[in-house]
Motif scaffolding. Structure first.
Motif, PDB file in Angstrom:
ATOM      1  N   ALA A  78      37.149  51.900  -0.869  1.00  0.00           N
ATOM      2  CA  ALA A  78      36.611  51.323   0.370  1.00  0.00           C
ATOM      3  C   ALA A  78      37.065  49.879   0.552  1.00  0.00           C
ATOM      4  CB  ALA A  78      35.087  51.404   0.360  1.00  0.00           C
ATOM      5  N   PHE A  79      37.013  49.425   1.794  1.00  0.00           N
ATOM      6  CA  PHE A  79      37.483  48.083   2.173  1.00  0.00           C
ATOM      7  C   PHE A  79      36.276  47.171   2.398  1.00  0.00           C
ATOM      8  CE2 PHE A  79      38.969  45.087   5.547  1.00  0.00           C
ATOM      9  CZ  PHE A  79      39.921  44.428   4.783  1.00  0.00           C
ATOM     10  N   TYR A  80      36.288  46.004   1.735  1.00  0.00           N
ATOM     11  CA  TYR A  80      35.115  45.112   1.760  1.00  0.00           C
ATOM     12  C   TYR A  80      35.315  43.874   2.631  1.00  0.00           C
ATOM     13  CZ  TYR A  80      33.001  48.288  -1.478  1.00  0.00           C
ATOM     14  OH  TYR A  80      32.470  49.434  -2.023  1.00  0.00           O
ATOM     15  N   GLY A  81      36.404  43.811   3.395  1.00  0.00           N
ATOM     16  CA  GLY A  81      36.459  42.846   4.499  1.00  0.00           C
ATOM     17  C   GLY A  81      37.400  41.662   4.388  1.00  0.00           C
ATOM     18  N   PHE A  82      37.741  41.202   3.160  1.00  0.00           N
ATOM     19  CA  PHE A  82      38.581  40.016   3.037  1.00  0.00           C
ATOM     20  C   PHE A  82      39.980  40.302   3.570  1.00  0.00           C
ATOM     21  CE2 PHE A  82      41.542  37.160   0.983  1.00  0.00           C
ATOM     22  CZ  PHE A  82      40.917  35.946   1.109  1.00  0.00           C
ATOM     23  N   PRO A  83      40.591  39.401   4.335  1.00  0.00           N
ATOM     24  CA  PRO A  83      40.086  38.071   4.721  1.00  0.00           C
ATOM     25  C   PRO A  83      39.432  38.035   6.103  1.00  0.00           C
ATOM     26  CG  PRO A  83      42.423  38.234   5.230  1.00  0.00           C
ATOM     27  CD  PRO A  83      42.010  39.572   4.667  1.00  0.00           C
ATOM     28  N   TYR A  84      39.226  39.208   6.735  1.00  0.00           N
ATOM     29  CA  TYR A  84      38.858  39.211   8.157  1.00  0.00           C
ATOM     30  C   TYR A  84      37.359  39.129   8.406  1.00  0.00           C
ATOM     31  CZ  TYR A  84      43.490  41.222   7.823  1.00  0.00           C
ATOM     32  OH  TYR A  84      44.794  41.445   7.494  1.00  0.00           O
ATOM     33  N   CYS A  85      36.562  39.653   7.494  1.00  0.00           N
ATOM     34  CA  CYS A  85      35.132  39.830   7.766  1.00  0.00           C
ATOM     35  C   CYS A  85      34.327  39.469   6.524  1.00  0.00           C
ATOM     36  CB  CYS A  85      34.885  41.290   8.153  1.00  0.00           C
ATOM     37  SG  CYS A  85      33.166  41.696   8.439  1.00  0.00           S
ATOM     38  N   HIS A  86      33.294  38.661   6.709  1.00  0.00           N
ATOM     39  CA  HIS A  86      32.501  38.185   5.570  1.00  0.00           C
ATOM     40  C   HIS A  86      31.023  38.553   5.732  1.00  0.00           C
ATOM     41  CE1 HIS A  86      36.009  35.718   4.674  1.00  0.00           C
ATOM     42  NE2 HIS A  86      35.955  35.257   5.909  1.00  0.00           N
ATOM     43  N   ALA A  87      30.331  38.512   4.607  1.00  0.00           N
ATOM     44  CA  ALA A  87      28.869  38.679   4.567  1.00  0.00           C
ATOM     45  C   ALA A  87      28.459  39.896   5.414  1.00  0.00           C
ATOM     46  CB  ALA A  87      28.184  37.396   5.008  1.00  0.00           C
ATOM     47  N   GLN A  88      27.360  39.763   6.183  1.00  0.00           N
ATOM     48  CA  GLN A  88      26.885  40.928   6.955  1.00  0.00           C
ATOM     49  C   GLN A  88      27.583  41.001   8.313  1.00  0.00           C
ATOM     50  OE1 GLN A  88      25.470  43.030   5.319  1.00  0.00           O
ATOM     51  NE2 GLN A  88      23.794  42.278   4.047  1.00  0.00           N
TER      52      GLN A  88
END
Lengths: 390, 173
Positions: free
Chosen positions: A254-264
């Motif tokens: 799964a993709f956890y967001g870095f560098p585009y999306c952080h935290a909630q």
């Protein structure tokens, strides 16, 4: 442009893309120094440590400057990895006292250590070593078996001091950080958690879009992987907050967001992309702005009260990219399905009035008797936390 | 006693390369005068440990005791930093000052580049040494006390590094 990219080594990232004016933070924030010198027993901040009722802290060991990660051998030897000092320590028990020796030295950031079947594995950026039967060779570990070529890990050093551990599947899980504060990385190489067979074969990517995790563990019941992740710097004192993440069963990769999306679900202010948070697995809990959650361990012991069964202890190393310091403590994460609630546990090492800290909790480790070890990198010490009902 | 020994050592061993007053007159050899005390202490530790291996320094640091390192750090931190006398190009200084803002050098090294704690003083340092040192960070030959430097100079050209060096060397106290 294309030519420049072709000439870059694989995995190489452009330099940080941060807008310093937009962060609206004091310009002189900088990482804290770690002393290479011994902090003597009488100067350890034991009297500052505060714990819930019934818990007590004592000094387990000291005299191992820069000691961070901890792994325990079957004979009870505690191995400790460091970052800049380049040492791996071995801490043994003799007549109820601890003896500290420098087991290895001269390595580059040997933060990745783990013991399995009597062998100590040491990961220092891209270098991988195995020291067989290590607890019988503490005085002369020898050169070990070098497995660097088998693992073929990236050589960039920034955010690539390793964290490693063996999963319930017997595979070696390895951190591959994003080698910048905020930038586009090669997603095929950086910003991952990977797993390998012991000989370096069978690599699989378990988590992607991870900025820099340096701690993970598996839930004792669900066997799912949980990992801490350090949020970006220079985007304000408020965060984006650091994360506690879960890799749900069947969601490996799964993709956890870095560098585009952080935290909630905060889109990055510098690296912009439409629908920045689409398809991103959001965290199970936020762990505070710049708090630097490093080590995480689920508690399975019998010493602490029943309410601590299967909670995760997280050592928060403490902030640097924040005007008012934050963290420098150990918190508890109470898990409920895919969510977690964060509660304070070990506090007192940060004086909020003076904005000074007395120590930096880095990693946690449960001993066989159910007591909990907490390493303090700044003071080169380990504290042992015990519980006795009143 | 240790401090006297350190003074003796500084004169007998260090001065021939790093200068009588801690200000180097030799290409690619850094000046130590006025460096932050912790920076010198930390680097001598890293050299002794073998984390920062420098052939010419190895025999000098291998037998140093912690107390010797402490005394040497105090000694050099207390000396007056002076410019090396290398020629400084104003056009490069200007280019370097602009780059330094983008790269946020001052957040660690302070606006006057005097350094602090584990971060070295760059002001009045030798131009050639600064270029040499930044190339080592860029080319992954040196990890430093923190890995941030390898990130800060990643992807910069030799010309960029030269401009940064001229800017840093041009700064006084």
């Amino acid at each position: 442009m294309v030519l420049a990219l072709l000439q870059s080594p694989p995995g190489f990232s452009p330099i940080d893309r941060t807008n310093e004016a937009a962060s609206n933070q004091a310009a002189n924030l900088a990482p804290h120094a770690t002393p290479p010198t011994v902090t003597p027993l009488e100067r350890l901040p034991l009297d500052k440590i505060k714990l819930p009722a019934g818990f007590k802290a004592e000094v387990y060991s000291f005299g191992h400057p820069g000691g961070r990660t901890m792994a325990i051998g079957s004979n009870g030897t505690i191995f400790m990895g460091t970052r800049q000092l380049g040492r791996v320590y071995a801490i043994t028990n003799r007549d109820g006292k601890r003896e500290v020796k420098v087991l290895l030295q001269g390595l580059t950031q040997p933060n990745g250590i783990v013991v399995k079947d009597g062998a100590l594995y040491v990961l220092a950026i891209n270098r991988v070593f195995r020291y067989d039967d290590i607890e019988n060779k503490l005085d002369n570990p020898g050169p070990g078996v070098e497995l660097t070529d088998k693992f073929n890990l990236p050589t960039e050093i920034h955010h690539n001091w390793k964290y490693v551990d063996f999963g319930p599947d017997g595979k070696l899980y390895v951190q591959i950080g994003s080698n910048c504060n905020i930038c586009e990385v090669n997603p095929g190489i950086h910003g991952q958690i990977r797993r390998y067979n012991l000989d370096g074969t069978g690599m699989e990517i378990v988590a992607r879009g991870v900025r820099n995790t340096v701690g993970f563990d598996w839930h004792p019941v669900t066997k799912e992987l949980w990992f801490t992740d350090n949020g970006r710097d220079w985007a304000g004192n408020a965060g984006p907050e650091d994360e506690l993440n879960r890799v749900a069963t069947g969601q490996e990769g799964a993709f956890y967001g870095f560098p585009y999306c952080h935290a909630q679900g905060i889109p990055d202010p510098d690296i912009r992309k439409p629908n920045a948070c689409a398809g991103v697995t959001l965290p199970a809990a936020l762990t505070g702005p710049h708090s630097a959650g490093l080590g995480i361990k689920f508690y399975t012991g019998n010493m602490f009260p029943q309410s601590y069964r299967n909670v995760a202890f997280i050592a928060r190393h403490g902030s640097w990219n924040r005007e008012q310091e934050f963290g420098f403590d150990v918190v508890v994460a109470r898990i409920n399905g895919g969510r977690a609630r964060i509660e304070p546990f070990m506090t007192g090492l940060l004086d909020e009035k003076t904005n000074m800290f007395y120590g930096r909790p880095s990693y946690v480790l449960q001993l066989a008797d159910g007591s909990l070890l907490v390493s303090d990198e700044t003071n080169g010490a380990i504290y042992r936390i015990t519980y006795q009902a009143r | 006693m240790t401090f006297l020994f350190a003074l003796f050592l500084a004169q007998a061993s260090c001065a021939s390369c790093h200068g009588e007053d801690g200000n180097s007159k030799i290409a690619n050899i850094p000046s130590l005068a006025g460096q932050p005390e912790f920076f010198i202490l930390n680097q001598l530790f890293l050299m002794r440990e073998g984390v920062r291996p420098i052939e010419s320094m190895k025999p000098l640091v291998k037998d140093l005791k912690d107390s010797d390192i402490d005394a040497l750090a105090k000694h050099f931190a207390g000396l007056e930093p002076r410019p090396s006398g290398e020629s400084i190009d104003p056009a490069l200084v200007k280019r370097g000052s602009e780059l330094a803002v983008t790269l946020r050098c001052a957040s660690c090294h302070l606006p006057n580049f005097a350094g602090r704690q584990q971060m070295p003083r760059l002001a009045t340092q030798r131009v050639d040494y600064l270029v040499h040192s930044m190339k080592e960070f860029r080319d992954n030959k040196r990890s430093g006390a923190d890995t941030l430097m390898s990130n800060a100079v990643a992807g910069l050209s030799d010309a960029d590094l030269t401009a940064l060096a001229h800017y840093a060397a041009s700064l006084g106290k």
